[in-house]
Design a protein around this motif. Structure first.
Motif, mmCIF file in Angstrom:
data_model
loop_
_atom_site.group_PDB
_atom_site.id
_atom_site.type_symbol
_atom_site.label_atom_id
_atom_site.label_comp_id
_atom_site.label_asym_id
_atom_site.label_seq_id
_atom_site.Cartn_x
_atom_site.Cartn_y
_atom_site.Cartn_z
ATOM 1 N N GLN A 66 0.855 -1.189 0.000
ATOM 2 C CA GLN A 66 0.000 0.000 0.000
ATOM 3 C C GLN A 66 0.885 1.230 0.000
ATOM 4 O O GLN A 66 2.058 1.167 0.365
ATOM 5 N N ASN A 69 -0.489 6.518 4.029
ATOM 6 C CA ASN A 69 -1.707 7.310 4.186
ATOM 7 C C ASN A 69 -1.700 7.896 5.588
ATOM 8 O O ASN A 69 -1.703 7.140 6.567
ATOM 9 N N THR A 110 -7.922 -0.831 1.137
ATOM 10 C CA THR A 110 -6.699 -0.456 0.428
ATOM 11 C C THR A 110 -5.537 -0.153 1.366
ATOM 12 O O THR A 110 -4.378 -0.215 0.956
ATOM 13 N N PHE A 111 -5.833 0.178 2.612
ATOM 14 C CA PHE A 111 -4.816 0.581 3.570
ATOM 15 C C PHE A 111 -4.976 -0.227 4.865
ATOM 16 O O PHE A 111 -5.981 -0.876 5.093
ATOM 17 N N THR A 263 -3.794 2.343 -6.812
ATOM 18 C CA THR A 263 -4.107 3.630 -6.196
ATOM 19 C C THR A 263 -4.777 4.556 -7.196
ATOM 20 O O THR A 263 -5.707 5.303 -6.848
ATOM 21 N N MET A 321 -10.108 15.210 4.571
ATOM 22 C CA MET A 321 -8.990 14.602 3.851
ATOM 23 C C MET A 321 -9.091 14.805 2.335
ATOM 24 O O MET A 321 -8.234 14.332 1.592
ATOM 25 N N SER A 323 -11.022 13.323 0.424
ATOM 26 C CA SER A 323 -11.102 11.973 -0.117
ATOM 27 C C SER A 323 -12.171 11.899 -1.193
ATOM 28 O O SER A 323 -13.248 12.479 -1.056
#
Length: 523
Positions: A66, A69, A110-111, A263, A321, A323
């Motif tokens: 990953q 983050n 993903t993280f 990503t 964030m 996001s």
């Protein structure tokens, strides 16, 4: 100082340590599957063979590949490696036949990692009298990309979900050697981890692997079918420059290139289709036959007792964030509703005006945060609580507390802020500003109540904030605790977790009226 502790299990002999400072025993980095590399990349996990020699379990396992983050700190000494299928076991001293809690970490699929400092388990096991297992699973394209639609003979699908299933099988076969009772396993997870627990409740082959479940802030409606999975796979292959999908070439790709392409796809999919995630469990018709949100809404999930809930201000973190994962602006929300109508023309979706009626008195500039929070997290929780309560006891909650600093900057009780409270790890390091303006002592009291409730539930009872005899508070309910009534369609009792807990009837009545009874999900 620490003392060596030996566990002799079916999988081998494992040497852990008893940490004098915490009083907990821990075995870090136990392999449960063969390295998913080379010919095993994008293949079903293969159980690790029995270790022929004693294994020293003193180092945190590698995290799945990953990118860094800041919202998901892995720790200063974290190692990242494709060979990541390990788990960790925590136990109180002199553990014997204790209930087991199995943690599935979050991180947008993903993280994250089982070995994040946040998930150090000493406080939870010491106060709660439980054995704790934290596990890794494959992330991003390596765990959730479904290439089986490209070449079903060369690739398998739902790999991360299968990783979790294999880890639970390992727990069933081996946890007794660490002081755990394999007949009392509670699986719990938050965010993507909560999504995986939601999926497990609808996976037929998961029957018997766990006996209770806790779902925290699950994006339960964000799971997709084979057609959507194929679109994501094609996008990934194009991004990686491998549109030919040659299995040999894909298995030779450098892992850094896979993470880079993963990503890029992770960011692009929700930009193009607001509200959708690139990576999530796939409703494949076999391992996961139907969408979990539908199965659970209709009361057809595994009939195990369930705690489920969300945080009051889930969406504010995603705005903070910047996001792409959750649509917040008015134009993005309208686009999301239009997409859902186009995909399901027969579905009676609520009008924008009807939904807006649920937010009377909410300032227009934060209306989008409320809508995003509720379509992404709160309403799926309501629908699951309603349906599952017909087949098993359900306890529903909302976490409302925020530190003075988080309140000041407008985050409030946002996504994942309950985790330091639950784990008892309030010190997030020198860069963590959460308690910069105070509130740590109050957070400690709230966290103690949460741990008492979660572990009481894992022991087989209702989640009242009472610790077992001789453990922590010696059977006395902590200050500020309140009765937490099971959720049913008559009263819809919901625990509001704050400075003092309170149980409120039909806390979400206005939301239910605005959003309606039809389950809304992304397909």
């Amino acid at each position: 100082m620490s003392e060596e502790i030996i566990a002799r299990a079916s999988a081998g002999t494992f040497i852990g340590s008893e940490e004098a400072e915490s009083g907990a025993r821990v075995w870090r980095g136990i392999r449960y599957a063969l390295p998913p590399v080379g010919e095993l990349r994008w293949r079903d996990p293969v159980a690790a063979p029995r270790a022929s020699e004693p294994v020293t379990c003193a180092s945190a396992p590698p995290a799945a590949p990953q990118l860094p983050n800041p919202a998901v700190p892995l720790g200063d000494d974290a190692v990242i490696d494709e060979d990541c299928l390990f788990l960790n076991v925590w136990a109180p001293a002199a553990a014997e036949a204790l209930p087991v809690m199995v943690w599935v970490h979050g991180g947008a699929y993903t993280f994250g990692s089982s070995a994040q400092p946040l998930f150090e388990g000493a406080t939870l096991v010491r106060e709660g009298g439980v054995v704790l297992v934290t596990l890794n699973y494959r992330l991003g394209a390596l765990g959730f990309l479904d290439l089986s639609g490209v070449d079903p003979d060369a690739f398998d699908g739902n790999l991360a979900l299968k990783d979790v299933l294999l880890a639970l099988s390992w727990v069933r076969e081996n946890v007794a050697a660490f002081g755990g009772d394999p007949s009392r396993v509670t699986v719990f997870g938050e965010s993507a981890g909560g999504g995986l627990v939601t999926a497990l409740l609808a996976v037929p082959s998961a029957a018997g692997l766990f006996h209770r479940a806790i779902v925290q802030s699950s994006p339960a409606s964000s799971m997709y079918g084979p057609e959507r999975a194929r679109e994501v796979a094609d996008r990934f292959l194009a991004e990686a420059g491998e549109s030919g999908a040659d299995p040999a070439r894909l298995r030779e790709l450098p892992v850094d290139e896979i993470v880079r392409a993963s990503t890029a796809v992770y960011a692009a999919v929700p930009q193009q289709s607001p509200g959708r995630l690139a990576f999530a469990p796939v409703v494949d018709g076999s391992l996961l036959p139907e969408a979990p949100i539908t199965v659970l809404r209709e009361g057809r999930g595994h009939p195990v007792p369930l705690i489920i809930g969300t945080n009051r201000d889930e969406a504010s973190l995603f705005k903070f964030m910047k996001s792409p994962l959750i649509p917040i602006t008015e134009d993005r929300l309208l686009e999301m509703f239009a997409d859902m109508r186009a995909e399901a023309p027969g579905l009676e979706l609520p009008s924008v005006q009807q939904v807006a009626s649920a937010y009377e008195g909410v300032r227009h500039r934060v209306l989008g945060l409320g809508v995003a929070r509720d379509i992404g997290f709160r309403m799926p929780g309501v629908w699951i609580a309603e349906g599952h309560s017909a087949v098993a006891p359900v306890w529903f909650y909302r976490f409302d507390h925020s530190s003075p600093f988080l309140k000041l900057i407008g985050l409030g009780a946002t996504h994942a802020t309950e985790l330091p409270y639950l784990w008892g790890n309030l010190d997030g390091g020198p860069k963590d500003p959460t308690f910069r303006l105070g509130g740590r002592r109050e957070a400690g009291r709230i966290g103690a109540r949460m741990r008492a409730r979660w572990t009481a539930f894992a022991r087989g009872g209702s989640p009242q904030a009472v610790a077992p005899e001789g453990v922590a508070s010696e059977g006395v309910a902590p200050e500020g605790a309140a009765e937490w009534r099971p959720y049913d369609l008559a009263s819809r009792g919901t625990l509001v977790i704050g400075r003092e807990d309170r149980c409120v009837d039909d806390l979400d009545g206005a939301l239910r009226a605005g959003w309606g009874d039809e389950v809304l999900s992304f397909r």
